[in-house]
Design a protein around this motif. Structure first.
Motif, PDB file in Angstrom:
ATOM      1  N   VAL A 272      11.675  16.688 -34.984  1.00 48.33           N
ATOM      2  CA  VAL A 272      11.519  15.766 -34.060  1.00 48.33           C
ATOM      3  C   VAL A 272      11.777  14.363 -34.695  1.00 48.33           C
ATOM      4  O   VAL A 272      11.190  14.083 -35.683  1.00 48.33           O
ATOM      5  CB  VAL A 272      10.154  15.423 -33.420  1.00 48.33           C
ATOM      6  CG1 VAL A 272      10.230  14.336 -32.552  1.00 48.33           C
ATOM      7  CG2 VAL A 272       9.939  16.714 -32.248  1.00 48.33           C
TER       8      VAL A 272
ATOM      9  N   GLN B 140       3.677  13.693 -29.997  1.00 49.70           N
ATOM     10  CA  GLN B 140       3.459  14.154 -28.370  1.00 49.70           C
ATOM     11  C   GLN B 140       4.804  15.173 -27.935  1.00 49.70           C
ATOM     12  O   GLN B 140       4.627  16.225 -27.645  1.00 49.70           O
ATOM     13  CB  GLN B 140       3.066  13.246 -27.169  1.00 49.70           C
ATOM     14  CG  GLN B 140       1.742  12.833 -27.571  1.00 49.70           C
ATOM     15  CD  GLN B 140       1.623  11.373 -26.819  1.00 49.70           C
ATOM     16  OE1 GLN B 140       2.448  10.575 -26.350  1.00 49.70           O
ATOM     17  NE2 GLN B 140       0.425  11.220 -26.554  1.00 49.70           N
ATOM     18  N   ALA B 141       5.919  14.682 -28.284  1.00 55.00           N
ATOM     19  CA  ALA B 141       7.105  15.396 -28.221  1.00 55.00           C
ATOM     20  C   ALA B 141       7.168  16.552 -29.143  1.00 55.00           C
ATOM     21  O   ALA B 141       7.550  17.768 -28.594  1.00 55.00           O
ATOM     22  CB  ALA B 141       8.302  14.463 -28.686  1.00 55.00           C
TER      23      ALA B 141
ATOM     24  N   ARG C 118       4.912  19.272 -27.346  1.00 55.09           N
ATOM     25  CA  ARG C 118       5.640  19.977 -26.268  1.00 55.09           C
ATOM     26  C   ARG C 118       6.520  20.990 -26.461  1.00 55.09           C
ATOM     27  O   ARG C 118       6.668  22.172 -26.181  1.00 55.09           O
ATOM     28  CB  ARG C 118       6.472  18.967 -25.198  1.00 55.09           C
ATOM     29  CG  ARG C 118       5.339  17.739 -24.438  1.00 55.09           C
ATOM     30  CD  ARG C 118       6.213  16.997 -23.468  1.00 55.09           C
ATOM     31  NE  ARG C 118       7.420  16.138 -24.161  1.00 55.09           N
ATOM     32  CZ  ARG C 118       6.710  15.087 -24.563  1.00 55.09           C
ATOM     33  NH1 ARG C 118       5.586  14.596 -24.318  1.00 55.09           N
ATOM     34  NH2 ARG C 118       7.666  14.026 -25.154  1.00 55.09           N
ATOM     35  N   GLN C 119       7.397  20.642 -27.884  1.00 57.38           N
ATOM     36  CA  GLN C 119       8.051  21.662 -28.203  1.00 57.38           C
ATOM     37  C   GLN C 119       7.509  22.756 -28.859  1.00 57.38           C
ATOM     38  O   GLN C 119       8.036  24.149 -28.360  1.00 57.38           O
ATOM     39  CB  GLN C 119       8.985  21.097 -29.250  1.00 57.38           C
ATOM     40  CG  GLN C 119      10.006  19.974 -28.787  1.00 57.38           C
ATOM     41  CD  GLN C 119      11.115  19.544 -29.775  1.00 57.38           C
ATOM     42  OE1 GLN C 119      11.790  20.387 -30.363  1.00 57.38           O
ATOM     43  NE2 GLN C 119      11.494  18.192 -29.810  1.00 57.38           N
TER      44      GLN C 119
ATOM     45  N   VAL D 219      13.875  10.394 -29.937  1.00 59.48           N
ATOM     46  CA  VAL D 219      12.492  10.381 -28.972  1.00 59.48           C
ATOM     47  C   VAL D 219      12.509   9.102 -28.519  1.00 59.48           C
ATOM     48  O   VAL D 219      12.166   8.779 -27.514  1.00 59.48           O
ATOM     49  CB  VAL D 219      11.316  10.578 -29.667  1.00 59.48           C
ATOM     50  CG1 VAL D 219       9.961  10.501 -28.930  1.00 59.48           C
ATOM     51  CG2 VAL D 219      11.420  11.991 -30.279  1.00 59.48           C
TER      52      VAL D 219
ATOM     53  N   LEU E  72       4.109   8.920 -29.371  1.00 59.12           N
ATOM     54  CA  LEU E  72       4.992   9.750 -28.691  1.00 59.12           C
ATOM     55  C   LEU E  72       5.836  10.810 -29.669  1.00 59.12           C
ATOM     56  O   LEU E  72       6.270  11.795 -28.957  1.00 59.12           O
ATOM     57  CB  LEU E  72       6.215   8.579 -27.944  1.00 59.12           C
ATOM     58  CG  LEU E  72       5.549   7.850 -26.926  1.00 59.12           C
ATOM     59  CD1 LEU E  72       6.540   6.641 -26.476  1.00 59.12           C
ATOM     60  CD2 LEU E  72       4.956   8.617 -25.892  1.00 59.12           C
ATOM     61  N   PRO E  73       6.273  10.456 -30.718  1.00 55.59           N
ATOM     62  CA  PRO E  73       6.885  11.491 -31.628  1.00 55.59           C
ATOM     63  C   PRO E  73       6.045  12.740 -31.743  1.00 55.59           C
ATOM     64  O   PRO E  73       6.508  13.796 -31.720  1.00 55.59           O
ATOM     65  CB  PRO E  73       7.196  10.785 -32.989  1.00 55.59           C
ATOM     66  CG  PRO E  73       7.340   9.248 -32.564  1.00 55.59           C
ATOM     67  CD  PRO E  73       6.379   9.154 -31.508  1.00 55.59           C
TER      68      PRO E  73
END
Length: 217
Positions: free
Chosen positions: A156, A172-173, A176-177, A161, A169-170
């Motif tokens: 990421v 959290q991304a 999710r992955q 992002v 946010l990075p």
């Protein structure tokens, strides 16, 4: 404290670093364009200008527009660095692009000696592994060239992002992955931004202390 099911790993200064200083690399490429700037002068201004620059993040952009924004971000920084070192007027055509492409290759980079063994050990234990970096899309082929990609489940970067650490946010991304909740993951980094990002995302953070890095191109 229960063991994690996954690790989110910073890149620059945590997994990889530069073989020589930013100043040495910039000065060497500059010479090929007929520019003479002392590496020490570049090193003296780079870190401060890098910290003052806008986030390396471009919400809403993708494809060619994102690639152009990434290169423009770096070439703008390069121009500021050389202006601060006393260079007057525009830089030679193609200079910023040449530097941008230079650091997309594996040659300027090194993998810290303990990294590969630890990644292999964590992978064998069944941990999911993701790199989360305030960087651009060059990181993906770079990790491939450094032979780290087979040991990772996700990569990421902030530019894609649309947000950079210390934003959560990075991270959290990456969660999710990896399809993991925050409480089952640790973040390993080397900066206050890593620590702040992890805290905002509800993730435990471990900071690693390397020898002082040479900087980020």
């Amino acid at each position: 404290m229960s063991a994690p099911s996954g690790l989110l790993l910073d890149a620059m200064g945590t997994l990889i670093g530069l073989r020589q200083s930013v100043g040495e690399s910039y000065a060497a490429v500059a010479e090929t364009f007929g520019l003479t700037i002392a590496p020490e002068a570049i090193n003296g201004v780079f870190a401060g200008l890098f910290r003052q620059a806008p986030e390396l993040a471009f919400p809403g952009l993708s494809g060619e527009a994102l690639l152009e924004a990434e290169e423009r971000w770096w070439t703008t920084l390069v121009a500021q660095v050389f202006a601060a070192c006393g260079h007057e007027g525009p830089l030679p055509e193609g200079f910023g692009t040449t530097l941008f492409q230079h650091f997309a290759k594996a040659d300027p980079w090194l993998v810290y000696p303990d990294v590969r063994e630890n990644l292999q050990r964590w992978q064998q234990r069944g941990l999911k592994l993701a790199v989360v970096s305030n960087f651009d899309q060059r990181l993906l082929p770079l990790l491939e060239a450094l032979e780290l990609s087979p040991l990772l489940d996700a990569v990421v970067v902030s530019s894609v992002v649309g947000a950079a650490k210390p934003s959560p946010l990075p991270l959290q991304a990456a969660l999710r992955q990896l399809e993991l909740p925050a409480e089952q993951v640790w973040h390993i980094g080397d900066s206050p931004e890593d620590q702040a990002s992890a805290a905002a995302a509800g993730i435990r953070c471990l900071l690693i202390k390397r020898a002082k890095p040479n900087g980020t191109p």
